[in-house]
Design a protein around this motif. Structure first.
Motif, short mmCIF file in Angstrom:
data_model
loop_
_atom_site.label_atom_id
_atom_site.label_comp_id
_atom_site.label_asym_id
_atom_site.label_seq_id
_atom_site.Cartn_x
_atom_site.Cartn_y
_atom_site.Cartn_z
N GLY A 18 -58.11 -5.81 60.24
CA GLY A 18 -57.52 -4.62 60.84
C GLY A 18 -58.37 -4.08 61.96
O GLY A 18 -59.27 -4.76 62.48
N GLU A 19 -58.10 -2.85 62.35
CA GLU A 19 -58.79 -2.22 63.46
C GLU A 19 -60.15 -1.66 63.03
O GLU A 19 -60.28 -1.06 61.96
CB GLU A 19 -57.95 -1.08 64.04
N VAL A 20 -61.16 -1.91 63.86
CA VAL A 20 -62.49 -1.29 63.70
C VAL A 20 -62.88 -0.75 65.07
O VAL A 20 -62.26 -1.07 66.08
CB VAL A 20 -63.54 -2.30 63.19
N ARG A 21 -63.92 0.07 65.10
CA ARG A 21 -64.32 0.66 66.38
C ARG A 21 -64.89 -0.42 67.30
O ARG A 21 -65.51 -1.38 66.85
CB ARG A 21 -65.32 1.78 66.17
N ASP A 22 -64.69 -0.23 68.60
CA ASP A 22 -65.22 -1.17 69.58
C ASP A 22 -66.75 -1.12 69.58
O ASP A 22 -67.34 -0.05 69.39
CB ASP A 22 -64.71 -0.83 70.98
N PRO A 23 -67.40 -2.25 69.79
CA PRO A 23 -68.86 -2.24 69.80
C PRO A 23 -69.43 -1.57 71.05
O PRO A 23 -68.82 -1.63 72.13
CB PRO A 23 -69.22 -3.73 69.79
N LYS A 24 -70.58 -0.91 70.90
CA LYS A 24 -71.29 -0.34 72.04
C LYS A 24 -72.23 -1.41 72.62
O LYS A 24 -72.81 -2.20 71.89
CB LYS A 24 -72.10 0.89 71.60
N VAL A 25 -72.36 -1.39 73.93
CA VAL A 25 -73.17 -2.40 74.61
C VAL A 25 -74.49 -1.76 75.05
O VAL A 25 -74.51 -0.91 75.94
CB VAL A 25 -72.42 -2.99 75.82
N ASP A 28 -79.89 -4.21 76.68
CA ASP A 28 -80.25 -5.64 76.66
C ASP A 28 -79.19 -6.48 75.96
O ASP A 28 -79.50 -7.56 75.45
CB ASP A 28 -81.59 -5.84 75.97
N SER A 29 -77.96 -6.00 75.92
CA SER A 29 -76.89 -6.70 75.22
C SER A 29 -75.78 -7.12 76.17
O SER A 29 -75.68 -6.64 77.30
CB SER A 29 -76.31 -5.81 74.12
N VAL A 30 -74.94 -8.00 75.67
CA VAL A 30 -73.80 -8.52 76.41
C VAL A 30 -72.57 -8.39 75.52
O VAL A 30 -72.61 -8.76 74.34
CB VAL A 30 -74.02 -10.00 76.79
N ALA A 102 -64.49 -11.18 65.01
CA ALA A 102 -63.87 -10.02 65.65
C ALA A 102 -63.41 -10.42 67.05
O ALA A 102 -63.78 -11.49 67.55
CB ALA A 102 -64.85 -8.86 65.72
N GLU A 103 -62.63 -9.54 67.66
CA GLU A 103 -62.21 -9.82 69.03
C GLU A 103 -63.36 -9.73 70.02
O GLU A 103 -63.37 -10.42 71.04
CB GLU A 103 -61.10 -8.85 69.43
N TYR A 104 -64.35 -8.87 69.71
CA TYR A 104 -65.51 -8.69 70.59
C TYR A 104 -66.77 -8.55 69.74
O TYR A 104 -66.72 -8.08 68.59
CB TYR A 104 -65.36 -7.44 71.46
N VAL A 105 -67.91 -8.94 70.32
CA VAL A 105 -69.19 -8.69 69.68
C VAL A 105 -70.19 -8.32 70.77
O VAL A 105 -70.19 -8.90 71.86
CB VAL A 105 -69.68 -9.92 68.88
N ALA A 106 -71.01 -7.32 70.47
CA ALA A 106 -72.12 -6.95 71.35
C ALA A 106 -73.33 -7.78 70.94
O ALA A 106 -73.92 -7.55 69.89
CB ALA A 106 -72.42 -5.46 71.26
N ALA A 107 -73.68 -8.76 71.76
CA ALA A 107 -74.71 -9.73 71.40
C ALA A 107 -76.00 -9.43 72.15
O ALA A 107 -76.01 -9.37 73.38
CB ALA A 107 -74.23 -11.13 71.74
#
Length: 308
Positions: A18-25, A28-30, A102-107
């Motif tokens: 389901g939906e979770v909050r978008d990651p913060k960048v 030093d992250s991408v 997830a659809e996005y990850v802050a790496a």
């Protein structure tokens, strides 16, 4: 964004889609738009709480440490990547929370390298954790080199298949254990296969009468004991499965993110020295099923989650 997550420790039943909050960048992250994320045993073991003594869980936790995807945004301190770059990553932090299913990850920058241009996203997602584990074990702990004979346990699995290819690239002869149905596969990787289980020491000795210079254990228990029986005097031993290896004079390896090592793996893949067998793919919403299949063991290569 959509993701798989869990709010308490447990098995596949605790996973939610389901939906979770978008990651913060961070600086030093991408931000990576995930195309594929490989499944590893550590995913469901961490989810079951086995890593709680060493890693805090910040719930809800998104599982997954392996990723292949496309850079969507860079932090203000990042100069190594730009929007649109294709990357792979072993996105392990010092806590459990922001995973790759997830659809996005802050790496963090320290977890990333360029994706091999000749591999699909699904294949590339199988490289980071398994490839780094094999690389850091063979190159670092075991110091495998030209002329060595190396015994690799569970050689048809994700880490094992990487270890076979890397050892061959380093100039070693490889004896690999696997079920008979995977022996032809091991031959294509350059290994001499043998079945695991009772009598393994005798079978290895038949192939290498003088013993092996290095043994890489991915199983623990009897496999670790057998390794000590077939080593030459001064032979090297490493395990990722059993800390008892330390008492035997060997090295216990817990893989860590390393962008230089990861870039070396990308370079090897692009030169044709390292490939990835993808045994199955699952859409993101079927991550629980993918975990269950991985937990059954005996998987050839990698199981991969795909993200639309």
């Amino acid at each position: 964004m959509k993701a798989i997550s869990y709010r308490r420790y447990g098995g596949p039943e605790v996973l939610e889609f389901g939906e979770v909050r978008d990651p913060k960048v961070g600086p030093d992250s991408v931000l990576v738009r995930v195309k594929a994320a490989a499944v590893n045993p550590v995913d469901w073991k961490a989810q079951a709480g086995y890593l709680d003594p060493v890693l805090d869980a910040v719930f809800p936790v998104i599982p997954g440490w392996d990723v292949a995807g496309v850079v969507e945004q860079t932090g203000p301190a990042v100069t190594e990547f730009q929007e649109g770059d294709e990357v792979i990553g072993y996105v392990r932090e010092d806590f459990l929370s922001r995973g790759t299913c997830a659809e996005y990850v802050a790496a963090p920058l320290r977890t990333l390298a360029r994706k091999p241009r000749n591999l699909t996203f699904e294949q590339a997602a199988g490289i980071p954790l398994a490839g780094l584990t094999a690389y850091q074990s063979l190159v670092g702990a075991l110091r495998v080199g030209e002329g060595d004979t190396v015994l690799v346990h569970a050689a048809a699995g994700g880490v094992g298949s990487m270890a076979v290819q890397l050892a061959r690239h380093l100039g070693a002869r490889v004896i690999g254990t696997a079920g008979e149905h995977n022996h032809d596969y091991l031959r294509t990787l350059g290994a001499e296969p043998t079945v695991y289980g009772e009598g393994l020491a005798e079978r290895v000795r038949a192939l290498a009468p003088d013993g092996v210079q290095a043994a890489f254990d991915l199983v623990g228990g009897d496999a670790l004991t057998t390794s000590t029986e077939v080593l030459t005097p001064g032979g090297r031993l490493a395990s990722i499965a059993d800390p008892a290896v330390l008492g035997l004079g060997g090295a216990y390896v817990f893989v860590r993110p390393d962008p230089a090592d990861l870039q070396d793996l990308t370079d090897l893949a692009e030169r044709g020295a390292l490939g990835v067998e993808v045994s199955a793919t699952y859409p993101l919403e079927q991550t629980a099923e993918a975990q269950q299949r991985n937990a059954e063991g005996h998987t050839r290569g990698k199981i991969v989650i795909t993200v639309d």
